[in-house]
Write an enzyme that holds these catalytic residues in place. Structure first.
Site, mmCIF file in Angstrom:
data_model
loop_
_atom_site.group_PDB
_atom_site.id
_atom_site.type_symbol
_atom_site.label_atom_id
_atom_site.label_comp_id
_atom_site.label_asym_id
_atom_site.label_seq_id
_atom_site.Cartn_x
_atom_site.Cartn_y
_atom_site.Cartn_z
ATOM 1 N N GLU A 83 -5.927 6.119 5.809
ATOM 2 C CA GLU A 83 -6.923 6.186 4.731
ATOM 3 C C GLU A 83 -8.089 7.081 5.146
ATOM 4 O OE1 GLU A 83 -7.910 2.404 3.009
ATOM 5 O OE2 GLU A 83 -9.522 3.243 1.784
ATOM 6 N N LYS A 131 1.068 -5.959 5.888
ATOM 7 C CA LYS A 131 0.242 -4.828 6.331
ATOM 8 C C LYS A 131 -0.997 -5.380 7.001
ATOM 9 C CE LYS A 131 -2.415 -2.134 3.462
ATOM 10 N NZ LYS A 131 -3.743 -2.282 4.110
ATOM 11 N N ASP A 181 -5.407 -6.467 -0.200
ATOM 12 C CA ASP A 181 -6.601 -7.314 -0.194
ATOM 13 C C ASP A 181 -7.649 -6.707 -1.120
ATOM 14 O OD1 ASP A 181 -7.311 -5.138 1.332
ATOM 15 O OD2 ASP A 181 -8.126 -6.297 3.003
ATOM 16 N N SER A 182 -7.350 -5.499 -1.637
ATOM 17 C CA SER A 182 -8.192 -4.896 -2.677
ATOM 18 C C SER A 182 -8.154 -5.729 -3.956
ATOM 19 C CB SER A 182 -7.743 -3.461 -2.966
ATOM 20 O OG SER A 182 -6.347 -3.429 -3.234
ATOM 21 N N GLU A 186 -4.752 -4.032 9.206
ATOM 22 C CA GLU A 186 -5.624 -2.906 9.514
ATOM 23 C C GLU A 186 -5.937 -2.847 11.003
ATOM 24 O OE1 GLU A 186 -9.118 -2.921 7.033
ATOM 25 O OE2 GLU A 186 -7.936 -3.029 5.193
ATOM 26 N N ASP A 191 -0.663 -7.764 2.073
ATOM 27 C CA ASP A 191 -1.799 -7.332 2.909
ATOM 28 C C ASP A 191 -2.427 -8.565 3.549
ATOM 29 O OD1 ASP A 191 -3.276 -5.233 3.832
ATOM 30 O OD2 ASP A 191 -4.413 -4.933 1.983
HETATM 31 O O1 KIV Z 1 -5.790 -3.211 -0.156
HETATM 32 C C1 KIV Z 1 -5.472 -2.067 -0.503
HETATM 33 O O2 KIV Z 1 -5.407 -1.730 -1.690
HETATM 34 C C2 KIV Z 1 -5.190 -1.088 0.524
HETATM 35 C C3 KIV Z 1 -4.971 0.316 0.101
HETATM 36 C C4 KIV Z 1 -6.287 0.978 -0.021
HETATM 37 C C5 KIV Z 1 -4.062 1.040 1.015
HETATM 38 O O3 KIV Z 1 -5.175 -1.406 1.680
#
Ligand code: KIV
Length: 286
Positions: free
Chosen positions: A204, A136, A67-68, A138, A106
Site C-alpha cells: 500500500e 491478511k 478491517d476497513s 499488516e 483481515d
Molecule cells: O482493510 C482494507 O481494506 C485493506 C486494503 C486497503 C488493502 O487492508
C-alpha cells in the site's frame, strides 16, 4: 447466482462457457500460476452477501473482508476500533455468498501483534467460525514469526506492507512508504514475509518503481493499492471504487461507478411517490 451458467465465473478455472463443470475456487496456487503467466489478479473489499455475490459474478479473484469495514461500514474514523467479533459475521456473509473468489479475512488491530500464538488463535476463528480461506495481516519483517506460526498451522497468509493503516498513528498519518532510502526497508519487508511463508503480499502506498522492483524479485504475487501498475494485481475498497463514499479520495482511487448518485435518486423517487400516494399502486397491493 448459478454456478454453471455464468461464463465469466466459470471460464478461468472451470470448464468454460456453456459446460456443466462446477466453478472452481480460486486457490493460492492459481494466484501463483497467474503471476507466472503474467495475468493480473483482481481483488476488491466486500463486507456483505450482495456485494460478494456481485463481485464474484464479475470474476473478481479475491474478496477482502477488510478491517476497513471499521470506517466503511461501522462509521468509525479509522480501522483501529473494529474487533474480531465484529468482523466475523461480515466475513461469514461474504464466504457464504462467494462461489469462486478466495475470501480473505483481515485480522484487526490488536488481534495478532501480541504473539504468534495470539495470531494463530485469531486466525483459527476466522477460518472456523467465518469460513475464510486465508487471513491478511499488516507488517513486514517484524511479523515473520506470526506468519510462520500461521502457515505452519495450515493457515494461508496474505501479508500487507508499505503503508499499514493499523499503524497510522505510529507512521504519522497516511504517507507513502519506501521513498528514497526507506525503499530498502520495504524491500526487506517483502522478502521477509515471503520467506516466512506468506502466499501473497499487499503493498500500500509504495512508489511505483519500488513496487515494480519488488514484484519482479518475489515469487509470490504482489497486490497493489497506491503502488503503481507493475504489481501482479490490484485491490481497492469497493465504496471508493464504485462511488458509494463521496468526498475527498486518495490519489490512487479510480471511480468506476456512482452508486451514491443511483441510491440518492432511488431514495428521492421513493420518498416522492410515498408522499404523493403514487406508491404503492394497485399492482403492489393485495
Ligand atoms: O482493510 C482494507 O481494506 C485493506 C486494503 C486497503 C488493502 O487492508
Amino acid at each position: 447466482m448459478s454456478e454453471t451458467k455464468n461464463p465469466e465465473v466459470a471460464a478461468p478455472y472451470g470448464g468454460g462457457a456453456g459446460t456443466a463443470a462446477p466453478v472452481r475456487r480460486v486457490r493460492t496456487h492459481h494466484l501463483r500460476e497467474m503471476k507466472e503467466r503474467g495475468e493480473r489478479i483482481t481483488m476488491l473489499t466486500s463486507y456483505d452477501m450482495y456485494t460478494a455475490a456481485t463481485f464474484d459474478e464479475a470474476g473478481i479473484d479475491m474478496l477482502l473482508v477488510g478491517d476497513s469495514a471499521s470506517n466503511n461500514v461501522l462509521g468509525n474514523e479509522t480501522s483501529l476500533p473494529i474487533t474480531v467479533d465484529e468482523l466475523i459475521p461480515l466475513t461469514r456473509a461474504v464466504a457464504r455468498a462467494a462461489k469462486r473468489a478466495m475470501v480473505v479475512a483481515d485480522m484487526p488491530f490488536g488481534s495478532y501483534q501480541a504473539s504468534p500464538e495470539q495470531g494463530y488463535l485469531t486466525a483459527v476463528r476466522f477460518m472456523k467460525e467465518a469460513g475464510a480461506h486465508c487471513v491478511k495481516l499488516e507488517g513486514g519483517a517484524e511479523m515473520a514469526p506470526v506468519i510462520e506460526k500461521l502457515t505452519q498451522g495450515g493457515i494461508p497468509v496474505v501479508a500487507h506492507i508499505g503503508f499499514t493503516p493499523q499503524s497510522e498513528h505510529a507512521l504519522g498519518g497516511y504517507r507513502v512508504q519506501g521513498r528514497g532510502e526507506t525503499s530498502e526497508r520495504v524491500k526487506r519487508d517483502a522478502l521477509a514475509v515471503q520467506a516466512a511463508g506468506a502466499f501473497a503480499v499487499v503493498m500500500e502506498m509504495v512508489p511505483a518503481d519500488v513496487a515494480g522492483e519488488i514484484t519482479r524479485e518475489l515469487v509470490i504475487p504482489t497486490i497493489g493499492i497506491g503502488a503503481g501498475n507493475q504489481c501482479d494485481g490490484q485491490v481497492l475498497v469497493w465504496q471508493d471504487a464504485f462511488g458509494l463514499r463521496t468526498g475527498r479520495m486518495a490519489k490512487f482511487v479510480k471511480q468506476y461507478a456512482d452508486v451514491h448518485a443511483a441510491l440518492l435518486d432511488g431514495a428521492r423517487a421513493y420518498a416522492d411517490e410515498v408522499r404523493s400516494g403514487a406508491f404503492p399502486g394497485p399492482e403492489h397491493s393485495f
